[in-house]
Scaffold this active site. Structure first.
Site, PDB file in Angstrom:
ATOM      1  N   SER A   1     103.853  65.848  36.744  1.00 22.16           N
ATOM      2  CA  SER A   1     104.682  66.108  37.911  1.00 22.16           C
ATOM      3  C   SER A   1     103.904  65.724  39.157  1.00 22.16           C
ATOM      4  O   SER A   1     102.752  65.300  39.073  1.00 22.16           O
ATOM      5  CB  SER A   1     105.063  67.577  37.968  1.00 22.16           C
ATOM      6  OG  SER A   1     103.924  68.319  38.363  1.00 22.16           O
ATOM      7  N   LYS A   2     104.532  65.928  40.290  1.00 24.65           N
ATOM      8  CA  LYS A   2     103.895  65.553  41.562  1.00 24.65           C
ATOM      9  C   LYS A   2     102.519  66.186  41.745  1.00 24.65           C
ATOM     10  O   LYS A   2     101.667  65.634  42.423  1.00 24.65           O
ATOM     11  CB  LYS A   2     104.802  65.959  42.739  1.00 24.65           C
ATOM     12  CG  LYS A   2     105.983  65.031  42.923  1.00 24.65           C
ATOM     13  CD  LYS A   2     106.321  64.894  44.398  1.00 24.65           C
ATOM     14  CE  LYS A   2     107.456  63.917  44.629  1.00 24.65           C
ATOM     15  NZ  LYS A   2     108.785  64.549  44.602  1.00 24.65           N
ATOM     16  N   ARG A   3     102.347  67.377  41.128  1.00 22.05           N
ATOM     17  CA  ARG A   3     101.047  68.041  41.245  1.00 22.05           C
ATOM     18  C   ARG A   3      99.918  67.158  40.741  1.00 22.05           C
ATOM     19  O   ARG A   3      98.770  67.292  41.132  1.00 22.05           O
ATOM     20  CB  ARG A   3     101.035  69.322  40.392  1.00 22.05           C
ATOM     21  CG  ARG A   3     101.620  70.525  41.061  1.00 22.05           C
ATOM     22  CD  ARG A   3     101.439  71.746  40.193  1.00 22.05           C
ATOM     23  NE  ARG A   3     101.924  71.550  38.828  1.00 22.05           N
ATOM     24  CZ  ARG A   3     101.156  71.556  37.761  1.00 22.05           C
ATOM     25  NH1 ARG A   3      99.871  71.749  37.858  1.00 22.05           N
ATOM     26  NH2 ARG A   3     101.678  71.370  36.560  1.00 22.05           N
ATOM     27  N   HIS A   4     100.232  66.266  39.794  1.00 23.19           N
ATOM     28  CA  HIS A   4      99.196  65.435  39.187  1.00 23.19           C
ATOM     29  C   HIS A   4      98.943  64.147  39.958  1.00 23.19           C
ATOM     30  O   HIS A   4      98.141  63.334  39.559  1.00 23.19           O
ATOM     31  CB  HIS A   4      99.585  65.080  37.741  1.00 23.19           C
ATOM     32  CG  HIS A   4      99.746  66.280  36.874  1.00 23.19           C
ATOM     33  ND1 HIS A   4     100.985  66.770  36.528  1.00 23.19           N
ATOM     34  CD2 HIS A   4      98.837  67.090  36.312  1.00 23.19           C
ATOM     35  CE1 HIS A   4     100.812  67.841  35.762  1.00 23.19           C
ATOM     36  NE2 HIS A   4      99.524  68.052  35.620  1.00 23.19           N
ATOM     37  N   GLY A   5      99.667  63.942  41.042  1.00 24.29           N
ATOM     38  CA  GLY A   5      99.496  62.695  41.796  1.00 24.29           C
ATOM     39  C   GLY A   5     100.831  61.991  41.913  1.00 24.29           C
ATOM     40  O   GLY A   5     101.877  62.596  41.707  1.00 24.29           O
TER      41      GLY A   5
END
Ligand code: GLU
Length: 477
Positions: free
Chosen positions: A254-258
């Site tokens: 998800s966006k948390r990972h980049g």
């Protein structure tokens, strides 16, 4: 054998996601390898979330990656139109067929009634599902509901004890029990727009899709789709559900990972060849463990039976490494052009080419250039590394730096070749060569004992800055 026909069927509700790009790529590669067709269909029935901008992003990103469709939106084909909102009549006809054969019925329950029934079932410890109020509605019953001004949805009848099983090309035999399938589900909403599970079946059938290759998150939709195929008397396609993509912490990417959109990777200076290569290896592995593949090579080598069941982990270090491999293989002029967006100030063509030549082997992505720019610009300069200080404190360094500085100050042609020559001559004069010659100069000029070729770097920093640094290094001797 029937012709291989596969499709990528995104909902244009956001930019093309890395996971979507991987599904598109696997479909495309499979079609190419089998001499089949690859179709692009827009599943735009979510009116609120679909947008023309998302559709554009998806198409543009696919083309940027080199994934071309030979049938579908924009280019048309024998099964046009390829946007679901332009096919409403088709779904209506299929729904009528199901009503006529008793597989579907009109349901007039209001959202409030459905919610109340749901709560009641939950309170009784049951798994909520449609309670079947409208299942047996007679013509008269229907008319009464309509007289109340209710607009019906169309529901598919899931018979008691229904079960759905199929052989997934990636996961093997998959069986869903009736409980997992749930109760009678809506296939047409009251506004005449089909639900995903229904539209996808109608389109895949009419577009003669032979293999449905898609993300694992759709696995739980498959039993509903299978029941629909069977009820419509249509042959089922084969299914291959490709595993999820996880972030490095093993949770769903998800966006948390980049960055998660293809466009973001493009903006960060990744190369399409590298991203394609990387995406192909997210879930597929070649027989020989090779890592570098062009799109054309992938088209020849890809096969669904080497797509693995376990989730793929998105390893950004690997993507960067792959990108570096492709970047290095580019002609210098291309690297130079790609660096320009990351630079500020004046970079005449010749200087830009020298920058590209100097850094090519040191960049993994174009944005990395930013790390190297301080080497060529005036600014704070301190030598703190233990190894660096050790190098500068060797006894021969003082004389070496002094002589080099004197010669550099009067050098007219400040090109890498002339600087290289000057280094050699200074070495001869001082009686040193190899590391004893190059290392002190490198440390004095760049404050580090690692980095790109020192003659090129010196040319890029220019005479003024080079002399300032040589002088500045004296206090560490
Ligand atoms: N529109 C669906 C999605 O974007 C397609 C799923 C499928 O391939 O069946 O997830």
């Amino acid at each position: 054998m029937t012709k291989v026909r596969v499709r990528f069927a995104p909902s244009p509700t956001g930019p093309l996601h890395i996971g979507g790009a991987r599904s598109a790529l696997f479909n495309y590669l499979f079609a190419r390898g089998e001499g089949g067709d690859f179709i692009l269909r827009m599943e735009d029935t979510d009116r609120e979330r679909s947008s023309a901008a998302s559709e554009e992003d998806i198409k543009r990103s696919l083309l940027w990656l080199g994934i071309e469709w030979n049938e579908g939106v924009d280019i048309g084909g024998p099964h046009a139109p390829y946007k679901q909102m332009e096919r409403l009549q088709t779904y209506e006809e299929a729904a009528q067929k199901l009503i006529e054969t008793g597989h579907a019925y009109y349901c007039y329950c209001s959202p409030q009634e459905l919610e109340a029934a749901r709560e009641q079932m939950q309170a009784q410890g049951q798994t909520p599902r449609y309670n079947g109020v409208c299942r047996g509605l007679s013509g008269e019953g229907r008319r009464a509901k309509e007289a109340e001004g209710r607009k019906p949805v169309i529901r598919f009848r899931v018979s008691d004890g229904a079960e759905a099983a199929f052989d997934d090309l990636v996961r093997g035999k998959v069986v869903f029990s009736g409980a997992e399938i749930g109760g009678d589900f809506v296939i047409m909403k009251s506004d005449g727009i089909p639900t995903y599970n229904f539209a996808v079946v109608v389109d895949d059938h009419l577009m003669q899709i032979s293999h449905v290759v898609r993300a694992e998150e759709h696995l739980s939709n498959t039993p509903k789709q299978l029941l629909l195929y069977d009820a419509l008397g249509w042959e089922r396609p084969l299914f291959a559900h490709v595993s999820l993509i996880l972030g490095e912490d093993k949770s769903k990417m998800s966006k948390r990972h980049g960055s998660v959109s293809v466009t973001a990777y493009q903006a960060e200076g990744y190369l399409p060849q590298a991203l394609v290569n990387f995406l192909a290896l997210l879930g597929w592995s070649p027989e020989d463990g090779r890592e570098i593949f062009s799109l054309q090579e992938l088209e020849r080598q890809f096969s669904l039976d080497r797509v693995c069941k376990s989730p793929a982990v998105f390893d950004i270090k690997k993507l960067r490494w792959l990108n570096g491999q492709y970047l290095r293989a580019l002609p210098q002029a291309e690297i130079a052009a790609a660096l320009r967006p990351f630079l500020t100030g004046d970079w005449p063509e010749e200087r830009l080419l020298l920058l590209a030549e100097t850094l090519a082997n040191h960049l993994e992505v174009f944005a990395d250039v930013k790390k190297f720019l301080p080497l060529m610009e005036a600014g704070p300069y301190e030598i703190t590394g233990e190894e660096e200080l050790f190098i500068l404190r060797q006894t021969h360094v003082k004389e070496l730096l002094r002589r080099f500085g004197e010669r550099l100050a009067v050098l007219e042609d400040f090109s890498p070749a002339a600087i290289k020559e000057l280094i050699k001559e200074t070495g001869k004069q001082c009686g040193v060569k190899g590391a004893a010659l190059f290392m002190p100069l490198r440390v004095a000029l760049t404050a580090s004992c690692h980095g790109p070729d020192i003659d090129k770097l010196t040319a890029l920093m220019g005479k003024g800055l080079a002399l300032t640094r040589l002088e500045g290094a004296e206090k560490y001797l």
